[in-house]
Write a protein that holds these residues in place. Sequence first.
Motif, PDB file in Angstrom:
ATOM      1  N   PRO A 364       0.844  -1.193   0.000  1.00  0.00           N
ATOM      2  CA  PRO A 364       0.000   0.000   0.000  1.00  0.00           C
ATOM      3  C   PRO A 364       0.885   1.251   0.000  1.00  0.00           C
ATOM      4  N   TYR A 365       0.402   2.286  -0.638  1.00  0.00           N
ATOM      5  CA  TYR A 365       1.146   3.559  -0.684  1.00  0.00           C
ATOM      6  C   TYR A 365       0.978   4.239   0.667  1.00  0.00           C
ATOM      7  N   ALA A 366       2.037   4.211   1.462  1.00  0.00           N
ATOM      8  CA  ALA A 366       1.987   4.738   2.831  1.00  0.00           C
ATOM      9  C   ALA A 366       3.269   5.510   3.107  1.00  0.00           C
ATOM     10  N   PRO A 367       3.247   6.368   4.117  1.00  0.00           N
ATOM     11  CA  PRO A 367       4.476   7.132   4.418  1.00  0.00           C
ATOM     12  C   PRO A 367       5.566   6.231   4.976  1.00  0.00           C
ATOM     13  N   TYR A 368       6.810   6.520   4.593  1.00  0.00           N
ATOM     14  CA  TYR A 368       7.944   5.842   5.215  1.00  0.00           C
ATOM     15  C   TYR A 368       8.071   6.342   6.661  1.00  0.00           C
ATOM     16  N   PRO A 369       8.685   5.543   7.528  1.00  0.00           N
ATOM     17  CA  PRO A 369       8.852   5.987   8.921  1.00  0.00           C
ATOM     18  C   PRO A 369       9.599   7.326   8.981  1.00  0.00           C
ATOM     19  N   GLY A 370       9.005   8.306   9.635  1.00  0.00           N
ATOM     20  CA  GLY A 370       9.639   9.622   9.751  1.00  0.00           C
ATOM     21  C   GLY A 370       9.367  10.549   8.581  1.00  0.00           C
ATOM     22  N   PHE A 371       8.462  10.154   7.662  1.00  0.00           N
ATOM     23  CA  PHE A 371       8.159  10.980   6.473  1.00  0.00           C
ATOM     24  C   PHE A 371       7.639  12.364   6.867  1.00  0.00           C
ATOM     25  N   ARG A 372       8.173  13.371   6.222  1.00  0.00           N
ATOM     26  CA  ARG A 372       7.680  14.738   6.392  1.00  0.00           C
ATOM     27  C   ARG A 372       7.390  15.318   5.014  1.00  0.00           C
ATOM     28  N   PRO A 373       6.127  15.676   4.739  1.00  0.00           N
ATOM     29  CA  PRO A 373       5.835  16.306   3.437  1.00  0.00           C
ATOM     30  C   PRO A 373       6.556  17.641   3.318  1.00  0.00           C
ATOM     31  N   LEU A 374       6.681  18.143   2.089  1.00  0.00           N
ATOM     32  CA  LEU A 374       7.227  19.475   1.867  1.00  0.00           C
ATOM     33  C   LEU A 374       6.400  20.496   2.643  1.00  0.00           C
ATOM     34  N   ALA A 375       7.011  21.613   2.973  1.00  0.00           N
ATOM     35  CA  ALA A 375       6.298  22.659   3.724  1.00  0.00           C
ATOM     36  C   ALA A 375       5.301  23.373   2.806  1.00  0.00           C
ATOM     37  N   GLY A 376       4.219  23.884   3.395  1.00  0.00           N
ATOM     38  CA  GLY A 376       3.279  24.729   2.671  1.00  0.00           C
ATOM     39  C   GLY A 376       2.421  23.966   1.676  1.00  0.00           C
ATOM     40  N   THR A 377       1.913  24.705   0.679  1.00  0.00           N
ATOM     41  CA  THR A 377       0.995  24.129  -0.304  1.00  0.00           C
ATOM     42  C   THR A 377       1.615  22.950  -1.045  1.00  0.00           C
ATOM     43  N   LEU A 378       2.924  23.001  -1.307  1.00  0.00           N
ATOM     44  CA  LEU A 378       3.573  21.897  -2.026  1.00  0.00           C
ATOM     45  C   LEU A 378       3.576  20.605  -1.210  1.00  0.00           C
ATOM     46  N   GLY A 379       3.276  20.690   0.075  1.00  0.00           N
ATOM     47  CA  GLY A 379       3.106  19.483   0.889  1.00  0.00           C
ATOM     48  C   GLY A 379       1.939  18.636   0.420  1.00  0.00           C
ATOM     49  N   GLU A 380       1.035  19.244  -0.386  1.00  0.00           N
ATOM     50  CA  GLU A 380      -0.094  18.483  -0.944  1.00  0.00           C
ATOM     51  C   GLU A 380       0.324  17.599  -2.122  1.00  0.00           C
ATOM     52  N   TYR A 381       1.572  17.768  -2.583  1.00  0.00           N
ATOM     53  CA  TYR A 381       1.993  17.095  -3.826  1.00  0.00           C
ATOM     54  C   TYR A 381       1.798  15.583  -3.731  1.00  0.00           C
ATOM     55  N   ASN A 382       2.278  14.964  -2.639  1.00  0.00           N
ATOM     56  CA  ASN A 382       2.256  13.504  -2.517  1.00  0.00           C
ATOM     57  C   ASN A 382       1.558  13.003  -1.258  1.00  0.00           C
ATOM     58  N   GLY A 383       1.847  13.661  -0.131  1.00  0.00           N
ATOM     59  CA  GLY A 383       1.493  13.089   1.167  1.00  0.00           C
ATOM     60  C   GLY A 383       0.015  12.832   1.353  1.00  0.00           C
ATOM     61  N   LYS A 384      -0.842  13.688   0.808  1.00  0.00           N
ATOM     62  CA  LYS A 384      -2.271  13.541   1.103  1.00  0.00           C
ATOM     63  C   LYS A 384      -2.921  12.390   0.327  1.00  0.00           C
ATOM     64  N   PHE A 385      -2.144  11.747  -0.542  1.00  0.00           N
ATOM     65  CA  PHE A 385      -2.685  10.612  -1.294  1.00  0.00           C
ATOM     66  C   PHE A 385      -2.305   9.256  -0.688  1.00  0.00           C
ATOM     67  N   MET A 386      -1.720   9.303   0.514  1.00  0.00           N
ATOM     68  CA  MET A 386      -1.209   8.056   1.111  1.00  0.00           C
ATOM     69  C   MET A 386      -2.302   7.270   1.809  1.00  0.00           C
ATOM     70  N   CYS A 387      -3.312   6.893   1.046  1.00  0.00           N
ATOM     71  CA  CYS A 387      -4.425   6.091   1.548  1.00  0.00           C
ATOM     72  C   CYS A 387      -5.114   5.421   0.359  1.00  0.00           C
ATOM     73  N   SER A 388      -5.337   4.124   0.460  1.00  0.00           N
ATOM     74  CA  SER A 388      -6.170   3.391  -0.505  1.00  0.00           C
ATOM     75  C   SER A 388      -5.543   3.191  -1.883  1.00  0.00           C
ATOM     76  N   GLN A 389      -4.261   3.501  -2.043  1.00  0.00           N
ATOM     77  CA  GLN A 389      -3.620   3.280  -3.343  1.00  0.00           C
ATOM     78  C   GLN A 389      -2.471   2.271  -3.170  1.00  0.00           C
ATOM     79  N   MET A 390      -2.006   1.717  -4.288  1.00  0.00           N
ATOM     80  CA  MET A 390      -0.934   0.722  -4.265  1.00  0.00           C
ATOM     81  C   MET A 390       0.291   1.280  -4.988  1.00  0.00           C
ATOM     82  N   VAL A 391       1.461   0.828  -4.569  1.00  0.00           N
ATOM     83  CA  VAL A 391       2.714   1.325  -5.146  1.00  0.00           C
ATOM     84  C   VAL A 391       3.084   0.520  -6.393  1.00  0.00           C
ATOM     85  N   LEU A 392       3.555   1.226  -7.407  1.00  0.00           N
ATOM     86  CA  LEU A 392       4.101   0.604  -8.622  1.00  0.00           C
ATOM     87  C   LEU A 392       5.538   1.072  -8.791  1.00  0.00           C
ATOM     88  N   ARG A 393       6.363   0.229  -9.371  1.00  0.00           N
ATOM     89  CA  ARG A 393       7.798   0.538  -9.482  1.00  0.00           C
ATOM     90  C   ARG A 393       8.307   0.343 -10.907  1.00  0.00           C
TER      91      ARG A 393
END
Length: 429
Positions: A364-393
């Motif tokens: 599952p797409y989840a934060p790594y231990p100690g993950f901190r999103p970017l500060a401010g509006t750019l913090g919305e880039y990735n972190g807020k999607f860490m629920c209900s999705q799967m990782v692809l590589r």
Amino acid sequence: MASTLFSANLSSAADGRESLLEQYRQVRRQTETLCQPLVTEDYCIQTMPDVSPPKWHIAHVSWFFETFLLLPFDSDYRLFHPCFGTLFNSYYVTHGQPFPRPQRGLLSRPTVAEIYRYRAYVDEAMTALLTTLPEARWDEIRPRLLLGLHHEQQHQELLYTDIKHILAFNPLRPAYQTPTLPPPAGATRLEWLEFAGGIQTIGHESEGFCFDNETPRHRVYLNDYALGSRLVSNGEYLEFMDAGGYQRPEYWLADGWNAVRQQGWQAPLYWEQQDGQWWLMTLAGMRPVGEQEPVCHVSFYEADAYARWAGKRLPTEAEWEWAAALQPVRGNLRESGYLHPAPATGDSGLQQLYGDVWEWTQSPYAPYPGFRPLAGTLGEYNGKFMCSQMVLRGGSCVTPADHIRPSYRNFFYPGDRWQFSGIRLADER
Ligand SMILES: [Fe+2]
């Protein structure tokens, strides 16, 4: 177009102002080159809520530079249009209310020509900014510039996937490009490559660019494991279909089986039967399904069901990254020009690791231990999607070669099929 496998790096920490300005010009030019085969009508279509009209993409990536670089760093900058901040904001709700995503295809204005003028306006202002910004502010702007460039490359890949969906929706099945095929390849045996487990470390580690979701680097525990030496092929997937794969609920997760029944899935996206033979849509139009090519445009649910039918499983993202860490970043990426997954070549070791298709993992797409999103509006880039999705590589045949790396985490919902997504199997050792 070159037919060789391609690898490169977009930028390193040592790149100076001139180099970054050239990279800016290059990435912006690549977006426009990518759109050259389109006619005006192609730019405006939205064939499902997840697909954005190409004209929206090329405006949105300009909006990103306008919003996160020009407005904060150039006090003399004047907006090209006061409403574009709403129309071309994707999902940054701390910045303002975006125009609804499913309705992007309902807007006939601004026209494609106006959007190209917007791009040119932003490019002119960006060139002036990058040329004249005082040295003291360079450290502030540089990370945002790199983010803007990699953001635009992500949208270049989305342009390919969305253009394919738009063209495939049309019964005329128009082609984006003339067929460019990889060299013929015979069947390549699937072998099992073993990896020692233990406490390993994953996450971004070099000084080059990465997204915030690839950090921090951290330890993981892995059991000993094995990975398939190549991707699952269309021929192998056809065996699953012929064995009743889409009719037998025992292979499917509950949500996956619901999707099969509700969506009527009987084959990967873009497959259709003509006179008893399976064909598929490519960016070069329709062609018969090639049995040696990797299966593509399958959801996580289909990948998982195939793995269960085969008596195997999908890899975790940590297993994938640990195995990939020592491999060169090269493969059938965008620069090969095929824009379609290619058969394995039969080389030894891990094949098709980069390029061809994004490989679904069971993580599952989840934060790594100690993950901190970017500060401010750019913090919305990735972190807020860490629920209900799967990782692809691993990137795909439409991923720019200088945009992929071992630690890169792509993520989609488990039912999504319109990306170039496929299957690599894993097993216990
Ligand atoms: Fe975006």
